[in-house]
Design a protein around this motif. Structure first.
Motif, PDB file in Angstrom:
ATOM      1  N   ALA A   1       8.297   4.512   3.501  1.00 28.96           N
ATOM      2  CA  ALA A   1       8.377   5.968   3.415  1.00 28.96           C
ATOM      3  C   ALA A   1       7.926   6.482   2.057  1.00 28.96           C
ATOM      4  CB  ALA A   1       9.797   6.429   3.701  1.00 28.96           C
ATOM      5  N   GLY A   2       7.702   5.563   1.122  1.00 32.54           N
ATOM      6  CA  GLY A   2       7.221   5.950  -0.200  1.00 32.54           C
ATOM      7  C   GLY A   2       8.309   6.376  -1.158  1.00 32.54           C
ATOM      8  N   SER A   3       9.570   6.042  -0.861  1.00 40.00           N
ATOM      9  CA  SER A   3      10.676   6.447  -1.725  1.00 40.00           C
ATOM     10  C   SER A   3      11.106   5.285  -2.615  1.00 40.00           C
ATOM     11  CB  SER A   3      11.864   6.923  -0.874  1.00 40.00           C
ATOM     12  OG  SER A   3      12.954   7.264  -1.710  1.00 40.00           O
TER      13      SER A   3
ATOM     14  N   ASN B   1      18.227  -5.069   3.701  1.00 33.74           N
ATOM     15  CA  ASN B   1      16.840  -5.485   3.559  1.00 33.74           C
ATOM     16  C   ASN B   1      15.930  -4.629   4.443  1.00 33.74           C
ATOM     17  OD1 ASN B   1      14.818  -7.590   2.608  1.00 33.74           O
ATOM     18  ND2 ASN B   1      14.599  -7.778   4.826  1.00 33.74           N
ATOM     19  N   ALA B   2      16.395  -4.366   5.675  1.00 33.53           N
ATOM     20  CA  ALA B   2      15.636  -3.493   6.565  1.00 33.53           C
ATOM     21  C   ALA B   2      15.532  -2.085   5.983  1.00 33.53           C
ATOM     22  CB  ALA B   2      16.302  -3.449   7.945  1.00 33.53           C
ATOM     23  N   ALA B   3      16.631  -1.594   5.407  1.00 37.98           N
ATOM     24  CA  ALA B   3      16.625  -0.266   4.795  1.00 37.98           C
ATOM     25  C   ALA B   3      15.649  -0.211   3.629  1.00 37.98           C
ATOM     26  CB  ALA B   3      18.036   0.096   4.333  1.00 37.98           C
ATOM     27  N   TRP B   4      15.606  -1.287   2.846  1.00 34.61           N
ATOM     28  CA  TRP B   4      14.661  -1.335   1.723  1.00 34.61           C
ATOM     29  C   TRP B   4      13.226  -1.228   2.219  1.00 34.61           C
ATOM     30  CZ3 TRP B   4      10.391  -3.610  -0.136  1.00 34.61           C
ATOM     31  CH2 TRP B   4      10.119  -3.487  -1.497  1.00 34.61           C
TER      32      TRP B   4
ATOM     33  N   ASP C   1       0.812  -1.219   0.000  1.00 32.96           N
ATOM     34  CA  ASP C   1       0.000   0.000   0.000  1.00 32.96           C
ATOM     35  C   ASP C   1       0.841   1.262   0.000  1.00 32.96           C
ATOM     36  OD1 ASP C   1      -2.328  -1.550   0.141  1.00 32.96           O
ATOM     37  OD2 ASP C   1      -2.213  -1.655   2.330  1.00 32.96           O
ATOM     38  N   ALA C   2       2.135   1.126   0.216  1.00 32.59           N
ATOM     39  CA  ALA C   2       3.008   2.291   0.312  1.00 32.59           C
ATOM     40  C   ALA C   2       3.350   2.829  -1.074  1.00 32.59           C
ATOM     41  CB  ALA C   2       4.292   1.917   1.053  1.00 32.59           C
ATOM     42  N   ALA C   3       3.869   4.038  -1.099  1.00 36.58           N
ATOM     43  CA  ALA C   3       4.334   4.687  -2.340  1.00 36.58           C
ATOM     44  C   ALA C   3       3.251   4.719  -3.412  1.00 36.58           C
ATOM     45  CB  ALA C   3       5.585   3.992  -2.867  1.00 36.58           C
ATOM     46  N   GLY C   4       2.026   4.938  -2.980  1.00 44.29           N
ATOM     47  CA  GLY C   4       0.930   5.006  -3.946  1.00 44.29           C
ATOM     48  C   GLY C   4       0.662   3.701  -4.655  1.00 44.29           C
ATOM     49  N   GLY C   5       0.990   2.610  -4.011  1.00 41.72           N
ATOM     50  CA  GLY C   5       0.760   1.299  -4.621  1.00 41.72           C
ATOM     51  C   GLY C   5       1.804   0.901  -5.639  1.00 41.72           C
TER      52      GLY C   5
END
Length: 273
Positions: A105-107, A96-99, A34-38
Motif C-alpha cells: 500500500a506504500g505506507s 507478517n501479512a500485515a507488513w 517496487d512499492a512505496a516509491g522503491g
C-alpha cells in the motif's frame, strides 16, 4: 481452546502465504521492492539488504508451513509449549501479512509499526520455547528451528525497516555511517543474546548471520558503499555464530558430565553466561 488455537495458526499461515505470493508480484500488483516509491528496494539505506538476502524466506515459509501441520498432530494438541506459544506464532504470521499489505500500500509508517509488534511477538515465542524445551526431534526441527530462523532474520529486517522509515521522513542525526555501525552492533548483540538462550539456538544465529553476510556484500561491493558498515556486519555475523556455538558446546559439555555422574540433565544445564 486447543482446537481454536490450532485453527488460528492454520488460518494465519494461509493469510501469511497468500500475502507473500501476492507481494512477490506473481499474482498481480506491485512487488514489495517496487512499492512505496522503491523505499524497500536494495541499497535504499546503509542497512538495506540485497535481493539475494530475501531467499531466506523460502526456508522460513516452508518451516512455518511444517510447524502448522505439526501442531495438528495429536501429541501436540495439549502440549504445554504449543498452548503457550501457538497464539504468538499465529500473531507473528498475521503481523507478517500485515507488513506485506502495508508495504504494497506504500505506507512505510505502517510497516514500521507492524515490525515493532512482530519482533517482540517472535522474541516472546522463542522465550517460551526456552522455558519448555523440545521433547523430541520433531519439536526441534518443526517448531524451534523455523521460529528461531524467523526471529534471527526479523532482527536484521527490523533494523533495515527503521532505517527506511527514518529515510522516508528525512530524519538525520549526524553521520549516517556512525549510526548504521551502531545499529549493526546493537542488532548483533541482541542476536547473540537470543542465540545463547536455552541450549543455544543455532537457527537464530543462522537467520541473523545470513542477513549480516548479505549486508557485508551490499556495503562492500554495492551501493551505497560503506566499508565501516561492511566490517561491522562481518564482525557481527562472526560474533553471533561463535556465541551460539559456544553456548551449544557449553550445554553439551555439562550434559555429558551429568550423564557420567548419574545426575538429571536439567540440574547441570547451565544458564547463559
Amino acid at each position: 481452546m486447543d482446537a481454536l488455537r490450532q485453527l488460528a495458526v492454520t488460518l494465519s499461515m494461509a493469510a501469511c502465504g497468500f500475502t507473500a505470493v501476492r507481494s512477490s508480484g506473481l499474482a498481480g500488483g506491485p512487488s514489495v521492492a517496487d512499492a512505496a516509491g522503491g523505499a524497500f528496494a536494495p541499497g535504499r539505506t546503509l542497512l538495506s539488504l540485497d535481493t539475494g538476502a530475501f531467499l531466506v524466506w523460502i526456508p522460513i515459509y516452508l518451516g512455518l508451513l511444517a510447524y502448522t501441520v505439526f501442531q495438528w498432530w495429536p501429541s501436540q494438541r495439549r502440549s504445554p509449549r504449543q498452548r503457550r506459544m501457538g497464539w504468538l506464532a499465529a500473531a507473528s504470521m498475521l503481523l507478517n501479512a500485515a507488513w506485506l499489505l502495508a508495504a504494497q500500500a506504500g505506507s512505510v509508517g505502517l510497516t514500521f509499526l507492524a515490525m515493532l509488534a512482530l519482533l517482540p511477538a517472535l522474541a516472546a515465542a522463542v522465550h517460551i520455547l526456552n522455558l519448555w524445551p523440545d521433547a523430541s526431534r520433531g519439536d526441534s526441527l518443526l517448531v524451534d528451528a523455523p521460529m528461531g530462523l524467523y526471529l534471527g532474520w526479523i532482527m536484521a529486517a527490523a533494523g533495515a525497516n527503521a532505517a527506511i522509515w527514518l529515510a522516508a521522513r528525512q530524519v538525520r542525526f549526524g553521520d549516517a555511517t556512525v549510526w548504521a555501525v551502531l545499529a549493526v552492533a546493537a542488532i548483533s548483540y541482541a542476536g547473540a543474546a537470543a542465540a545463547m538462550s536455552g541450549r543455544g539456538r543455532m537457527s537464530v544465529a543462522l537467520g541473523l548471520g545470513w542477513a549480516l553476510a548479505w549486508l557485508v556484500a551490499g556495503r562492500w561491493a554495492g551501493e551505497p558503499h560503506s566499508v565501516p558498515v561492511a566490517v561491522a556486519a562481518g564482525f557481527g555475523c562472526f560474533f553471533v555464530l561463535v556465541c551460539a556455538l559456544a553456548r551449544r558446546f557449553q550445554v553439551e559439555h555439562h550434559e555429558r558430565l551429568s550423564l557420567r555422574r548419574g545426575y538429571p540433565l536439567f540440574v547441570l544445564t547451565p544458564p547463559p553466561s
